[in-house]
Design an enzyme around this catalytic site. Structure first.
Site, PDB file in Angstrom:
ATOM      1  N   LYS A  22      38.472  94.348  77.600  1.00  0.00           N
ATOM      2  CA  LYS A  22      37.880  95.658  77.894  1.00  0.00           C
ATOM      3  C   LYS A  22      37.541  96.403  76.603  1.00  0.00           C
ATOM      4  O   LYS A  22      36.418  96.875  76.425  1.00  0.00           O
ATOM      5  CB  LYS A  22      38.845  96.517  78.726  1.00  0.00           C
ATOM      6  N   ASN A  23      38.524  96.509  75.724  1.00  0.00           N
ATOM      7  CA  ASN A  23      38.317  97.346  74.545  1.00  0.00           C
ATOM      8  C   ASN A  23      37.260  96.776  73.611  1.00  0.00           C
ATOM      9  O   ASN A  23      36.475  97.523  73.023  1.00  0.00           O
ATOM     10  CB  ASN A  23      39.642  97.582  73.806  1.00  0.00           C
ATOM     11  N   CYS A 119      43.877 113.820  77.108  1.00  0.00           N
ATOM     12  CA  CYS A 119      44.011 112.888  78.224  1.00  0.00           C
ATOM     13  C   CYS A 119      45.486 112.734  78.486  1.00  0.00           C
ATOM     14  O   CYS A 119      46.313 113.262  77.742  1.00  0.00           O
ATOM     15  CB  CYS A 119      43.350 111.557  77.926  1.00  0.00           C
ATOM     16  N   ARG A 124      44.979 113.218  71.483  1.00  0.00           N
ATOM     17  CA  ARG A 124      43.946 112.290  71.035  1.00  0.00           C
ATOM     18  C   ARG A 124      42.720 112.963  70.436  1.00  0.00           C
ATOM     19  O   ARG A 124      41.613 112.889  70.983  1.00  0.00           O
ATOM     20  CB  ARG A 124      43.529 111.356  72.184  1.00  0.00           C
ATOM     21  N   ASP A 307      49.491  99.596  73.819  1.00  0.00           N
ATOM     22  CA  ASP A 307      48.942  99.255  75.138  1.00  0.00           C
ATOM     23  C   ASP A 307      49.820  98.260  75.914  1.00  0.00           C
ATOM     24  O   ASP A 307      49.541  97.985  77.078  1.00  0.00           O
ATOM     25  CB  ASP A 307      47.526  98.681  74.995  1.00  0.00           C
ATOM     26  N   ARG A 399      40.371 100.735  86.029  1.00  0.00           N
ATOM     27  CA  ARG A 399      39.671 101.064  84.778  1.00  0.00           C
ATOM     28  C   ARG A 399      39.758  99.890  83.812  1.00  0.00           C
ATOM     29  O   ARG A 399      38.844  99.694  83.010  1.00  0.00           O
ATOM     30  CB  ARG A 399      40.326 102.282  84.104  1.00  0.00           C
TER      31      ARG A 399
END
Ligand code: UD1
Length: 420
Positions: A22-23, A119, A124, A307, A399
């Protein structure tokens, strides 16, 4: 809203394929703005965050579509002049949208991107992105919730980040590819997604060296071309699946990932007592007894990835003995703790650390997904618990995990999605 229902207790066993990262994918899609011609990106996962980035590219004036025959291939094509404005509605949904700022500025000479705001996992800020672009000569203004940046052409410069930032490094690296002269980025992030982006940019015709170290040197060129690229496997998804195996005293193999991207995670999985095997494009972890409690401290690469923190903590809740999990990257990344406690986990929070006393067994309960990785941690815990765990607000999982319930059930997990 969909829910995922897990009936815990099964040992996970078998083999699954990782989806594309994803990233990485989000950064590569942003980088495609830099090209004058079309790009083709393969192995693109079917995720809400990816859809948000595709929607943003379209809003900026690119054709960005999934291939009709193979939806994991995305075709991106410039469609005339770029619209250099990333609206609040899109950026609000996904912070990674802020990565379009550098490429837009470099290509168009000015850009307007909504400030992402806070968030769930912390404040952030984007101050480092802005300091970097200012160092390259951009004039930066903040107005009505938007960052406005302008520079007829960016000028290469030496810039040092105050802290390690992954998307910040990527943003500046992309902007510098079209700048005049040499840019030296110091204290750069060394994450595999930075390395993959550098490779992508070099194939587009950029001159980027040193990615993977903390010093990246970019020599600006005047134009970049579109390329074809296959996104590498998702190291975080793979680690999550391995931990679901560890938490259930199982044996899981994930194919389609580079074990070199997962060293710190694999070291910690070894440390809890699992047998870890790696080979060309696969990782495997198996454990026949309860894991052992250990210490985990998150940090930028080569440290343990933030993560993976929630999923690792979930596995440690059923370990033998105590563990200490310390989060140093984000200030508020323990939202999974109260939810894990609902499942019977014994955790005490103190500042940036969580003291986890392993219990022999968790017991299923309804829980709430609060953010992407926290939700994945709840699935890991639910698989290890007795009885039924219902994970609500599954959109957080969607997501960043492609059909996770299908992968986990292929491994023998008793898990299903209830659609609304
Ligand atoms: C990326 C990843 C995310 C991962 C994180 C850390 C993507 C899309 N997301 O996020 O999954 O958890 O790296 O590995 O790739 N910071 C500032 N000012 C800035 C930028 C960052 O203070 O301008 C701080 C952040 O608040 C945080 C720390 O730096 O405390 C690291 O954040 P960063 O590496 O920037 O995270 P992202 O790149 O947003």
């Amino acid at each position: 809203m969909d829910r995922i229902i897990v009936a815990g207790g099964n040992r996970l066993q078998g083999e699954v394929e990782a989806s594309g990262s994803k990233n990485s994918c989000l950064a590569l899609l942003a980088a495609s703005i830099l090209a004058e011609g079309p790009s083709i990106i393969e192995n693109v996962p079917d995720l809400r965050d990816v859809d948000a980035m595709l929607e943003l590219l379209r809003a900026l004036g690119l054709d960005a579509t999934r291939d009709a025959d193979d939806p994991s291939t995305v075709n991106i094509e410039p469609r005339g002049a770029l619209q250099p404005e990333a609206p609040y509605d899109v950026v609000r949904k996904m912070r990674a949208s802020f990565m379009v700022l550098g490429p837009l500025l470099a290509r168009v000479g000015h850009a307007r991107v909504s400030e992402p705001g806070g968030c769930a996992i912390g404040v952030r800020p984007v101050d480092q992105h802005l300091k970097g672009l200012a160092a390259l000569g951009a004039k930066i203004g903040l107005e009505h919730g938007y960052v406005e940046a302008a520079a007829t052409r960016l000028d290469g410069a030496r810039f040092r980040f105050d802290m390690v930032t992954v998307n910040g490094t990527q943003n500046i690296m992309m902007a510098a590819t079209l700048a005049r002269g040499e840019t030296v980025i110091e204290n750069a992030a060394r994450e595999p997604e930075v390395v993959e982006l550098a490779e992508f940019l070099c194939r587009m015709g950029a001159d980027v060296r040193g990615a993977g170290s903390d010093r990246i040197v970019v020599n600006g060129v005047s134009t970049l071309r579109g390329v074809r690229h296959r996104v590498s496997g998702d190291r975080i998804e793979a680690g999550t699946l391995l931990l679901a195996g560890v938490a259930t005293q199982g044996d899981v193999t994930v194919r389609g990932v580079d074990p070199a991207d997962m060293e710190s995670t694999l070291d910690k999985i070894r440390e809890v007592g699992a047998e870890v095997e790696v080979g060309a494009g696969f990782v495997r972890a198996g454990i026949a007894q309860r894991a052992k409690g250990i210490q985990v401290v998150t940090a930028p690469i080569p440290g343990f990835p933030t993560d993976m923190q929630a999923q690792f903590m979930a596995a440690l809740t059923v370990a033998e003995g105590s563990s200490l999990v310390t989060e140093t990257v984000f200030e508020n990344r323990f939202m999974h703790v109260p939810e894990l406690q609902r499942l019977g986990a014994d955790i005490t929070l103190s500042g940036r650390s969580a003291h986890v006393r392993g219990v022999p067994q968790l017991s299923g309960a309804p829980v709430m997904a609060t953010d992407l990785r926290a939700s994945a941690g709840l699935l890991v815990a639910g698989l290890a618990a007795t009885g039924e765990t219902v994970v609500n607000r599954v959109y957080h999982i969607d997501r960043g995990y492609e059909r996770i319930e299908e992968k986990l059930s292929r491994l023998g997990g008793n898990i299903r999605r209830e659609r609304e």
